[in-house]
Write a protein that holds these residues in place. Structure first.
Motif, PDB file in Angstrom:
ATOM      1  N   ALA A  95      -4.229 -13.330  -1.258  1.00 42.38           N
ATOM      2  CA  ALA A  95      -4.029 -11.880  -1.269  1.00 42.38           C
ATOM      3  C   ALA A  95      -4.368 -11.295  -2.633  1.00 42.38           C
ATOM      4  O   ALA A  95      -4.987 -10.227  -2.735  1.00 42.38           O
ATOM      5  N   ALA A  96      -3.957 -11.991  -3.710  1.00 35.51           N
ATOM      6  CA  ALA A  96      -4.273 -11.514  -5.061  1.00 35.51           C
ATOM      7  C   ALA A  96      -5.775 -11.524  -5.300  1.00 35.51           C
ATOM      8  O   ALA A  96      -6.342 -10.582  -5.866  1.00 35.51           O
ATOM      9  N   ALA A  97      -6.443 -12.606  -4.879  1.00 33.30           N
ATOM     10  CA  ALA A  97      -7.893 -12.703  -5.068  1.00 33.30           C
ATOM     11  C   ALA A  97      -8.622 -11.622  -4.284  1.00 33.30           C
ATOM     12  O   ALA A  97      -9.609 -11.043  -4.764  1.00 33.30           O
ATOM     13  N   ASP A  98      -8.141 -11.326  -3.079  1.00 34.92           N
ATOM     14  CA  ASP A  98      -8.771 -10.283  -2.271  1.00 34.92           C
ATOM     15  C   ASP A  98      -8.622  -8.917  -2.937  1.00 34.92           C
ATOM     16  O   ASP A  98      -9.572  -8.120  -2.967  1.00 34.92           O
ATOM     17  N   PHE A  99      -7.449  -8.656  -3.513  1.00 34.03           N
ATOM     18  CA  PHE A  99      -7.236  -7.361  -4.165  1.00 34.03           C
ATOM     19  C   PHE A  99      -8.156  -7.195  -5.371  1.00 34.03           C
ATOM     20  O   PHE A  99      -8.805  -6.150  -5.523  1.00 34.03           O
ATOM     21  N   VAL A 100      -8.225  -8.200  -6.240  1.00 26.32           N
ATOM     22  CA  VAL A 100      -9.065  -8.048  -7.432  1.00 26.32           C
ATOM     23  C   VAL A 100     -10.539  -8.032  -7.054  1.00 26.32           C
ATOM     24  O   VAL A 100     -11.361  -7.424  -7.750  1.00 26.32           O
ATOM     25  N   ASP A 114      -3.286   1.706  -1.754  1.00 23.94           N
ATOM     26  CA  ASP A 114      -2.630   1.137  -0.574  1.00 23.94           C
ATOM     27  C   ASP A 114      -2.704  -0.388  -0.591  1.00 23.94           C
ATOM     28  O   ASP A 114      -1.728  -1.078  -0.243  1.00 23.94           O
ATOM     29  N   ALA A 115      -3.859  -0.922  -1.009  1.00 23.02           N
ATOM     30  CA  ALA A 115      -4.017  -2.374  -1.072  1.00 23.02           C
ATOM     31  C   ALA A 115      -3.083  -2.979  -2.118  1.00 23.02           C
ATOM     32  O   ALA A 115      -2.539  -4.077  -1.920  1.00 23.02           O
ATOM     33  N   GLY A 116      -2.875  -2.268  -3.234  1.00 21.85           N
ATOM     34  CA  GLY A 116      -1.959  -2.753  -4.253  1.00 21.85           C
ATOM     35  C   GLY A 116      -0.521  -2.791  -3.772  1.00 21.85           C
ATOM     36  O   GLY A 116       0.233  -3.723  -4.071  1.00 21.85           O
ATOM     37  N   VAL A 117      -0.124  -1.764  -3.011  1.00 22.06           N
ATOM     38  CA  VAL A 117       1.228  -1.746  -2.445  1.00 22.06           C
ATOM     39  C   VAL A 117       1.405  -2.928  -1.492  1.00 22.06           C
ATOM     40  O   VAL A 117       2.439  -3.609  -1.504  1.00 22.06           O
ATOM     41  N   ARG A 118       0.390  -3.185  -0.674  1.00 22.74           N
ATOM     42  CA  ARG A 118       0.469  -4.317   0.251  1.00 22.74           C
ATOM     43  C   ARG A 118       0.517  -5.640  -0.513  1.00 22.74           C
ATOM     44  O   ARG A 118       1.261  -6.559  -0.129  1.00 22.74           O
ATOM     45  N   LEU A 119      -0.245  -5.742  -1.594  1.00 21.99           N
ATOM     46  CA  LEU A 119      -0.233  -6.981  -2.377  1.00 21.99           C
ATOM     47  C   LEU A 119       1.150  -7.245  -2.948  1.00 21.99           C
ATOM     48  O   LEU A 119       1.645  -8.381  -2.898  1.00 21.99           O
TER      49      LEU A 119
END
Length: 274
Positions: free
Chosen positions: A151-156, A129-134
């Motif tokens: 947003a990218a830093a938060d996902f990784v 879900d987080a990847g879709v949002r990113l």
């Protein structure tokens, strides 16, 4: 920029303001078939629907919606449809140097070298879900570069928390095989007969092929083809003409280049460039 390919329901995204990440969203991957390949980037895939085969080195499994695949730079891999059934996913291609700096901040130390992960896949619907949002944030032209970078830093960071970085690799008996890989890296556009590679590492042909496959998952000539495609991707991103890229990467002609590029990336050079 982003571009949609409606023939296979996919969208590519990249932005010069965020050179450390590219993304690709595929809504229906039934028509996309990949040969074994690798990337210079760290690749993260979130499976949003359906199921597919997943091969990463010696690891092989069926991944389904809710799974995340984690592919270190240089890891030979491939994902393909199961029985022509629909499946969907989002892929992120992350610069290892940038990711290494993020890893260092998360660990709280000064060593910014990228550390590969030793988990090839995990089930993590929240990360999917987080990847879709990113992807939605990255592709939103109304968001500024700072917001998208955060947003990218938060996902990784979330992914990093679910994985354990492998220890840095030490010296091993594979040093001469790695020497061959470096030789291919430096001469990838040239014809490289096996004898030339054997001479570069002082190894016999049969031993070199076995050892190279054990270390990299592919034979030397397949590694060379992948290196050519990685260079071609960079040149196409810069807007170079396809015919010139085919010539510069050592392919016999543009048609041969087009076939290999599509086999390795499931997209034509023109789709990727534009």
């Amino acid at each position: 920029m982003s571009r949609s390919d409606t023939s296979v329901h996919q969208r590519f995204w990249r932005d010069a303001a965020l050179p450390f990440i590219e993304a690709r969203r595929v809504a229906d991957g039934r028509r996309l078939h990949y040969g074994r390949h690798w990337h210079e980037t760290h690749s993260i895939g979130v499976i949003t629907g359906g199921r597919s085969t997943y091969v990463n080195g010696a690891h092989e499994e069926i991944v389904e919606a809710g799974a995340v695949v984690v592919i270190n730079p240089g890891a030979v891999h491939g994902c393909n449809p199961v029985d022509d059934a629909p499946w969907s996913y989002v892929m992120f291609y992350v610069d290892p140097a940038w990711l290494g700096r993020v890893q260092a901040r998360l660990r709280g130390d000064a060593d910014t070298a990228f550390r590969p992960y030793d988990v090839p896949a995990l089930r993590a619907p929240d990360l999917v879900d987080a990847g879709v949002r990113l992807f939605a944030v990255l592709a939103d032209a109304g968001r500024d570069a700072g917001t998208r970078t955060a947003a990218a830093a938060d996902f990784v960071a979330r992914l990093h928390g679910a994985l354990s970085p492998a220890a840095p690799a030490g010296d091993s008996a594979a040093a001469r095989v790695e020497q061959v890989a470096r030789y291919i890296d430096a001469h990838f556009a040239d014809p490289l007969p096996l004898r030339e590679l054997c001479d570069a590492a002082h190894l016999s042909g049969s031993y070199l092929i076995r050892a190279f496959k054990k270390r990299y998952g592919v034979a030397p000539h397949e590694y060379q083809t992948n290196r050519r495609i990685q260079y071609a991707r960079a040149r196409l991103r810069a807007g170079a003409p396809i015919a010139q890229v085919a010539l510069d990467t050592g392919f016999a002609d543009q048609a041969h280049f087009q076939r290999v590029f599509k086999r390795m990336t499931a997209a034509t050079p023109g789709q990727y460039r534009d």
